[in-house]
Design a protein around this motif. Structure first.
Motif, PDB file in Angstrom:
ATOM      1  N   ILE A 128       0.854  -1.188   0.000  1.00  0.00           N
ATOM      2  CA  ILE A 128       0.000   0.000   0.000  1.00  0.00           C
ATOM      3  C   ILE A 128       0.892   1.241   0.000  1.00  0.00           C
ATOM      4  CG2 ILE A 128      -1.691   1.323   1.331  1.00  0.00           C
ATOM      5  CD1 ILE A 128      -2.757  -1.317   2.427  1.00  0.00           C
ATOM      6  N   GLU A 129       0.628   2.147  -0.925  1.00  0.00           N
ATOM      7  CA  GLU A 129       1.376   3.401  -0.972  1.00  0.00           C
ATOM      8  C   GLU A 129       0.918   4.292   0.187  1.00  0.00           C
ATOM      9  OE1 GLU A 129       3.805   3.982  -2.970  1.00  0.00           O
ATOM     10  OE2 GLU A 129       3.569   2.168  -4.183  1.00  0.00           O
ATOM     11  N   SER A 130       1.876   4.828   0.933  1.00  0.00           N
ATOM     12  CA  SER A 130       1.505   5.590   2.126  1.00  0.00           C
ATOM     13  C   SER A 130       2.154   6.965   2.187  1.00  0.00           C
ATOM     14  CB  SER A 130       1.869   4.789   3.389  1.00  0.00           C
ATOM     15  OG  SER A 130       1.155   3.571   3.426  1.00  0.00           O
ATOM     16  N   VAL A 131       3.473   7.021   2.254  1.00  0.00           N
ATOM     17  CA  VAL A 131       4.178   8.283   2.486  1.00  0.00           C
ATOM     18  C   VAL A 131       3.881   9.274   1.361  1.00  0.00           C
ATOM     19  CG1 VAL A 131       6.435   9.373   2.771  1.00  0.00           C
ATOM     20  CG2 VAL A 131       6.000   7.115   3.753  1.00  0.00           C
ATOM     21  N   GLY A 132       3.486  10.500   1.774  1.00  0.00           N
ATOM     22  CA  GLY A 132       3.181  11.550   0.812  1.00  0.00           C
ATOM     23  C   GLY A 132       1.754  11.515   0.305  1.00  0.00           C
ATOM     24  N   ARG A 133       0.975  10.556   0.758  1.00  0.00           N
ATOM     25  CA  ARG A 133      -0.421  10.443   0.333  1.00  0.00           C
ATOM     26  C   ARG A 133      -1.360  10.846   1.473  1.00  0.00           C
ATOM     27  NH1 ARG A 133      -1.491   7.439  -4.307  1.00  0.00           N
ATOM     28  NH2 ARG A 133       0.373   6.609  -5.329  1.00  0.00           N
ATOM     29  N   PRO A 134      -2.578  11.263   1.148  1.00  0.00           N
ATOM     30  CA  PRO A 134      -3.543  11.608   2.208  1.00  0.00           C
ATOM     31  C   PRO A 134      -3.894  10.381   3.053  1.00  0.00           C
ATOM     32  CG  PRO A 134      -4.244  12.479   0.081  1.00  0.00           C
ATOM     33  CD  PRO A 134      -3.103  11.546  -0.199  1.00  0.00           C
ATOM     34  N   PHE A 135      -4.091  10.617   4.324  1.00  0.00           N
ATOM     35  CA  PHE A 135      -4.455   9.525   5.224  1.00  0.00           C
ATOM     36  C   PHE A 135      -5.838   8.981   4.863  1.00  0.00           C
ATOM     37  CE2 PHE A 135      -6.699   8.156   9.075  1.00  0.00           C
ATOM     38  CZ  PHE A 135      -5.870   7.120   9.487  1.00  0.00           C
ATOM     39  N   ASP A 136      -5.938   7.663   4.765  1.00  0.00           N
ATOM     40  CA  ASP A 136      -7.200   6.987   4.459  1.00  0.00           C
ATOM     41  C   ASP A 136      -7.374   5.869   5.481  1.00  0.00           C
ATOM     42  OD1 ASP A 136      -9.316   5.436   3.502  1.00  0.00           O
ATOM     43  OD2 ASP A 136      -8.821   5.848   1.403  1.00  0.00           O
ATOM     44  N   PRO A 137      -8.372   5.967   6.360  1.00  0.00           N
ATOM     45  CA  PRO A 137      -8.521   4.954   7.412  1.00  0.00           C
ATOM     46  C   PRO A 137      -8.770   3.547   6.884  1.00  0.00           C
ATOM     47  CG  PRO A 137     -10.459   6.376   7.299  1.00  0.00           C
ATOM     48  CD  PRO A 137      -9.420   7.002   6.427  1.00  0.00           C
ATOM     49  N   TYR A 138      -9.164   3.440   5.606  1.00  0.00           N
ATOM     50  CA  TYR A 138      -9.376   2.102   5.042  1.00  0.00           C
ATOM     51  C   TYR A 138      -8.037   1.404   4.785  1.00  0.00           C
ATOM     52  CZ  TYR A 138     -10.994  -1.625   1.949  1.00  0.00           C
ATOM     53  OH  TYR A 138     -11.248  -2.851   1.389  1.00  0.00           O
ATOM     54  N   TYR A 139      -7.031   2.194   4.390  1.00  0.00           N
ATOM     55  CA  TYR A 139      -5.726   1.624   4.053  1.00  0.00           C
ATOM     56  C   TYR A 139      -4.672   1.854   5.136  1.00  0.00           C
ATOM     57  CZ  TYR A 139      -7.749   1.530  -0.637  1.00  0.00           C
ATOM     58  OH  TYR A 139      -8.562   1.307  -1.713  1.00  0.00           O
ATOM     59  N   HIS A 140      -4.882   2.857   5.974  1.00  0.00           N
ATOM     60  CA  HIS A 140      -3.842   3.256   6.931  1.00  0.00           C
ATOM     61  C   HIS A 140      -4.375   3.228   8.362  1.00  0.00           C
ATOM     62  CE1 HIS A 140      -3.125   5.721   3.143  1.00  0.00           C
ATOM     63  NE2 HIS A 140      -2.152   4.822   3.145  1.00  0.00           N
ATOM     64  N   HIS A 141      -3.444   2.979   9.279  1.00  0.00           N
ATOM     65  CA  HIS A 141      -3.756   3.039  10.709  1.00  0.00           C
ATOM     66  C   HIS A 141      -2.788   4.039  11.347  1.00  0.00           C
ATOM     67  CE1 HIS A 141      -5.083   1.895  14.664  1.00  0.00           C
ATOM     68  NE2 HIS A 141      -3.850   1.596  15.017  1.00  0.00           N
ATOM     69  N   ALA A 142      -3.341   5.163  11.832  1.00  0.00           N
ATOM     70  CA  ALA A 142      -2.505   6.216  12.400  1.00  0.00           C
ATOM     71  C   ALA A 142      -2.073   5.831  13.809  1.00  0.00           C
ATOM     72  CB  ALA A 142      -3.273   7.535  12.422  1.00  0.00           C
ATOM     73  N   VAL A 143      -0.764   5.760  14.016  1.00  0.00           N
ATOM     74  CA  VAL A 143      -0.236   5.437  15.341  1.00  0.00           C
ATOM     75  C   VAL A 143       0.409   6.657  15.995  1.00  0.00           C
ATOM     76  CG1 VAL A 143       0.090   3.004  14.816  1.00  0.00           C
ATOM     77  CG2 VAL A 143       1.918   4.616  14.301  1.00  0.00           C
ATOM     78  N   ALA A 144       0.608   7.718  15.218  1.00  0.00           N
ATOM     79  CA  ALA A 144       1.183   8.954  15.765  1.00  0.00           C
ATOM     80  C   ALA A 144       0.883  10.091  14.806  1.00  0.00           C
ATOM     81  CB  ALA A 144       2.690   8.809  15.969  1.00  0.00           C
ATOM     82  N   LYS A 145       1.013  11.325  15.312  1.00  0.00           N
ATOM     83  CA  LYS A 145       0.815  12.486  14.447  1.00  0.00           C
ATOM     84  C   LYS A 145       2.059  13.360  14.502  1.00  0.00           C
ATOM     85  CE  LYS A 145      -1.298  15.877  17.550  1.00  0.00           C
ATOM     86  NZ  LYS A 145      -0.384  16.962  17.201  1.00  0.00           N
ATOM     87  N   GLY A 146       2.323  14.009  13.395  1.00  0.00           N
ATOM     88  CA  GLY A 146       3.453  14.926  13.330  1.00  0.00           C
ATOM     89  C   GLY A 146       2.976  16.333  13.045  1.00  0.00           C
ATOM     90  N   ASN A 147       3.915  17.260  13.050  1.00  0.00           N
ATOM     91  CA  ASN A 147       3.573  18.658  12.792  1.00  0.00           C
ATOM     92  C   ASN A 147       4.608  19.227  11.837  1.00  0.00           C
ATOM     93  OD1 ASN A 147       2.687  21.265  12.782  1.00  0.00           O
ATOM     94  ND2 ASN A 147       3.025  21.648  14.965  1.00  0.00           N
ATOM     95  N   ASP A 148       4.326  19.092  10.556  1.00  0.00           N
ATOM     96  CA  ASP A 148       5.221  19.607   9.522  1.00  0.00           C
ATOM     97  C   ASP A 148       4.494  20.722   8.781  1.00  0.00           C
ATOM     98  OD1 ASP A 148       6.985  20.150   7.542  1.00  0.00           O
ATOM     99  OD2 ASP A 148       7.005  18.138   6.666  1.00  0.00           O
TER     100      ASP A 148
END
Length: 203
Positions: A128-148
């Motif tokens: 699954i493509e992840s980095v640089g893509r919008p967060f999608d709860p169907y494909y991704h599980h957020a374990v932390a948040k950043g502030n960039d």
């Protein structure tokens, strides 16, 4: 004289009719009498036998199909296991080799990783493509948040564990770090923060 002839002719005609009538009754007597109830019983007997044979054939077919299905399920993973054994063999060879040359060891591990990637592709498994893509709860599980501040809100900044798809189904979601600009988002989501801005300070 003529009167006698007429009487004799009439008697002969009457005798002829009686003879013919008697022969007709004899022919009818020779035709067997058919009992409609017996005919229906015979039909029912034939149909019952056909039904029993059909039921027996169906039961045999059902048992054969069930046996084949169970065998297919039992050995469904045979193909992929054979390919996994090839990867396992290469790992064992790598462990038996001399690690005096770190570069050669790294190349060996890379070759095994490529072999594993090809195996997954053969089984219709893709990352699954992840980095640089919008967060999608169907494909991704957020374990932390950043502030960039230089990245859009909700963009995935990092991937902690790669996710995979099995054809059109999520086999395993990706564990990711999601960009959040607002400080309040941490309180709203409960996701731990991992600061990715320069200097480590929130904007």
């Amino acid at each position: 004289m003529r009167e006698d002839e007429r009487r004799n002719g009439a008697m002969r005609e009457h005798t002829s009719v009686d003879t013919t009538s008697g022969g007709l009754h004899d022919d009818l007597a020779e035709i067997p009498v058919v009992d409609p109830l017996e005919v229906e019983r015979e039909k029912n007997k034939v149909l019952s036998e056909q039904l029993m044979r059909t039921q027996a054939d169906y039961e045999n077919f059902r048992k054969r199909s069930e046996s084949r299905y169970q065998e297919a399920v039992r050995y469904a993973s045979e193909g992929i296991l054979l390919r996994l054994l090839e990867v396992h063999d290469n790992l064992e060879r790598a462990l038996e080799s001399d690690f005096a040359d770190p570069k050669a060891a790294k190349e060996g591990v890379r070759a095994i990783c490529q072999q594993m990637t090809k195996l997954l592709e053969l089984e219709s498994v893709r990352p699954i493509e992840s980095v640089g893509r919008p967060f999608d709860p169907y494909y991704h599980h957020a374990v932390a948040k950043g502030n960039d501040p230089n990245s859009p809100e909700g963009i995935i900044l990092a991937e902690y564990q790669k996710g995979y798809m099995l054809r059109e189904k999520v086999l395993r979601p990706a564990l990711v770090l999601v960009n959040r600009h607002l400080q309040e988002s941490q309180e709203a989501t409960g996701i731990p923060s991992e600061d990715t801005s320069e200097g480590g300070d929130n904007p």
